[in-house]
Design a protein around this motif. Structure first.
Motif, PDB file in Angstrom:
ATOM      1  N   ALA A 107     -10.284  -8.682   0.819  1.00 38.94           N
ATOM      2  CA  ALA A 107      -9.957  -7.382   1.394  1.00 38.94           C
ATOM      3  C   ALA A 107      -8.702  -6.792   0.757  1.00 38.94           C
ATOM      4  O   ALA A 107      -8.483  -5.600   0.794  1.00 38.94           O
ATOM      5  N   GLN A 108      -7.864  -7.648   0.165  1.00 40.36           N
ATOM      6  CA  GLN A 108      -6.628  -7.204  -0.456  1.00 40.36           C
ATOM      7  C   GLN A 108      -6.740  -7.193  -1.977  1.00 40.36           C
ATOM      8  O   GLN A 108      -5.785  -7.464  -2.668  1.00 40.36           O
ATOM      9  N   ALA A 109      -7.904  -6.895  -2.541  1.00 42.68           N
ATOM     10  CA  ALA A 109      -8.116  -7.020  -3.969  1.00 42.68           C
ATOM     11  C   ALA A 109      -7.481  -5.895  -4.768  1.00 42.68           C
ATOM     12  O   ALA A 109      -7.207  -6.061  -5.938  1.00 42.68           O
ATOM     13  N   ALA A 110      -7.287  -4.743  -4.208  1.00 46.29           N
ATOM     14  CA  ALA A 110      -6.712  -3.624  -4.954  1.00 46.29           C
ATOM     15  C   ALA A 110      -5.194  -3.747  -4.999  1.00 46.29           C
ATOM     16  O   ALA A 110      -4.594  -4.441  -4.188  1.00 46.29           O
ATOM     17  N   PRO A 111      -4.603  -3.054  -5.947  1.00 42.47           N
ATOM     18  CA  PRO A 111      -3.139  -3.063  -5.989  1.00 42.47           C
ATOM     19  C   PRO A 111      -2.537  -2.411  -4.741  1.00 42.47           C
ATOM     20  O   PRO A 111      -3.142  -1.547  -4.119  1.00 42.47           O
ATOM     21  N   ILE A 112      -1.347  -2.855  -4.418  1.00 37.91           N
ATOM     22  CA  ILE A 112      -0.581  -2.257  -3.327  1.00 37.91           C
ATOM     23  C   ILE A 112       0.470  -1.350  -3.972  1.00 37.91           C
ATOM     24  O   ILE A 112       1.259  -1.800  -4.799  1.00 37.91           O
ATOM     25  N   MET A 113       0.468  -0.065  -3.609  1.00 32.79           N
ATOM     26  CA  MET A 113       1.453   0.877  -4.130  1.00 32.79           C
ATOM     27  C   MET A 113       2.600   0.994  -3.128  1.00 32.79           C
ATOM     28  O   MET A 113       2.361   1.194  -1.936  1.00 32.79           O
ATOM     29  N   THR A 114       3.826   0.882  -3.622  1.00 32.95           N
ATOM     30  CA  THR A 114       5.007   0.949  -2.772  1.00 32.95           C
ATOM     31  C   THR A 114       6.003   1.952  -3.343  1.00 32.95           C
ATOM     32  O   THR A 114       6.232   1.981  -4.550  1.00 32.95           O
ATOM     33  N   GLN A 115       6.582   2.755  -2.467  1.00 31.43           N
ATOM     34  CA  GLN A 115       7.661   3.659  -2.858  1.00 31.43           C
ATOM     35  C   GLN A 115       8.725   3.658  -1.785  1.00 31.43           C
ATOM     36  O   GLN A 115       8.432   3.527  -0.596  1.00 31.43           O
ATOM     37  N   GLU A 116       9.970   3.810  -2.222  1.00 30.40           N
ATOM     38  CA  GLU A 116      11.098   3.861  -1.300  1.00 30.40           C
ATOM     39  C   GLU A 116      11.438   5.302  -0.953  1.00 30.40           C
ATOM     40  O   GLU A 116      11.279   6.199  -1.779  1.00 30.40           O
ATOM     41  N   PHE A 117      11.934   5.505   0.264  1.00 32.73           N
ATOM     42  CA  PHE A 117      12.494   6.784   0.684  1.00 32.73           C
ATOM     43  C   PHE A 117      13.969   6.762   0.307  1.00 32.73           C
ATOM     44  O   PHE A 117      14.680   5.800   0.626  1.00 32.73           O
ATOM     45  N   LEU A 118      14.440   7.819  -0.349  1.00 26.13           N
ATOM     46  CA  LEU A 118      15.818   7.848  -0.836  1.00 26.13           C
ATOM     47  C   LEU A 118      16.576   9.051  -0.296  1.00 26.13           C
ATOM     48  O   LEU A 118      16.045  10.161  -0.226  1.00 26.13           O
ATOM     49  N   PHE A 119      17.860   8.810   0.070  1.00 30.34           N
ATOM     50  CA  PHE A 119      18.768   9.910   0.382  1.00 30.34           C
ATOM     51  C   PHE A 119      19.142  10.610  -0.925  1.00 30.34           C
ATOM     52  O   PHE A 119      18.836  10.121  -2.016  1.00 30.34           O
ATOM     53  N   GLU A 120      19.828  11.749  -0.834  1.00 32.54           N
ATOM     54  CA  GLU A 120      20.242  12.492  -2.030  1.00 32.54           C
ATOM     55  C   GLU A 120      21.118  11.660  -2.951  1.00 32.54           C
ATOM     56  O   GLU A 120      21.088  11.837  -4.166  1.00 32.54           O
ATOM     57  N   ASP A 121      21.907  10.722  -2.411  1.00 29.45           N
ATOM     58  CA  ASP A 121      22.777   9.887  -3.244  1.00 29.45           C
ATOM     59  C   ASP A 121      22.037   8.711  -3.885  1.00 29.45           C
ATOM     60  O   ASP A 121      22.635   7.917  -4.607  1.00 29.45           O
ATOM     61  N   GLY A 122      20.730   8.589  -3.646  1.00 27.23           N
ATOM     62  CA  GLY A 122      19.929   7.534  -4.255  1.00 27.23           C
ATOM     63  C   GLY A 122      19.813   6.268  -3.429  1.00 27.23           C
ATOM     64  O   GLY A 122      19.105   5.338  -3.818  1.00 27.23           O
ATOM     65  N   SER A 123      20.497   6.197  -2.297  1.00 25.76           N
ATOM     66  CA  SER A 123      20.400   5.004  -1.454  1.00 25.76           C
ATOM     67  C   SER A 123      19.095   5.039  -0.652  1.00 25.76           C
ATOM     68  O   SER A 123      18.612   6.085  -0.252  1.00 25.76           O
ATOM     69  N   SER A 124      18.546   3.856  -0.437  1.00 27.95           N
ATOM     70  CA  SER A 124      17.256   3.709   0.220  1.00 27.95           C
ATOM     71  C   SER A 124      17.408   3.659   1.737  1.00 27.95           C
ATOM     72  O   SER A 124      18.312   3.023   2.252  1.00 27.95           O
ATOM     73  N   PHE A 125      16.485   4.321   2.448  1.00 28.14           N
ATOM     74  CA  PHE A 125      16.485   4.234   3.909  1.00 28.14           C
ATOM     75  C   PHE A 125      15.110   3.890   4.465  1.00 28.14           C
ATOM     76  O   PHE A 125      14.914   3.835   5.672  1.00 28.14           O
TER      77      PHE A 125
END
Length: 163
Positions: free
Chosen positions: A23-41
């Motif tokens: 069931a998990q055969a496809a790739p998992i796509m991940t992206q981070e949410f970033l503030f304007e200064d580039g830090s992740s939230f």
């Protein structure tokens, strides 16, 4: 000598056979949410196999905002370009609550604008904050069969080194 030949032939044969897809055969796509200064939230991960007939993904594998795991969804739609997975999400829209049912998050992101917007509320409807955000680079985790093949190769190297 005979053992190493048998091992090499069996490895070659097993790598040539198609593996049954889980069931998990496809790739998992991940992206981070970033503030304007580039830090992740936050982070959002989707399974690229969970696509509907319209080309949208309607569920997530992992969704976290401000250290809170998202649990309940009233609206969740993600779109991506299957011909350019490295580009990441092209559009998403969400209206979700965290697992503790303390905060509600509403937001959208569109690749044409290059930024998104999010509102944060308490679950009883009190407005808390709003702001814009960007997305980090898309990362893809390949299918588990690839990981299995890599583990088999490492095991073979360890057996060879042992001798």
């Amino acid at each position: 000598m005979l053992k190493s030949i048998v091992f090499a032939l069996s490895t070659l044969l097993l790598s040539a056979l198609p593996l049954a897809q889980s069931a998990q055969a496809a790739p998992i796509m991940t992206q981070e949410f970033l503030f304007e200064d580039g830090s992740s939230f936050g982070v959002l991960s989707i399974d690229l196999d969970n696509i509907d007939e319209s080309g949208n993904v309607l569920e997530w594998e992992l969704f976290e905002l401000f250290g809170l795991t998202i649990g309940e969804s009233f609206l969740f739609i993600v779109d991506y370009d299957p011909l350019d997975l490295a580009a990441g999400f092209t559009f998403f829209n969400f209206d979700v609550n965290d697992l503790s049912n303390t905060f509600a998050f509403q937001g959208f992101w569109d690749a044409e604008f290059g930024e998104g917007f999010m509102d944060i509320f308490s679950t009883d409807g009190q407005f808390i904050d709003a702001g814009s955000f960007a997305l980090g680079r898309a990362t893809l985790v390949s299918a588990p069969a690839t990981a299995l093949l890599m583990l088999a190769a490492m095991g073979g190297l360890l057996l060879r080194r042992r001798r």
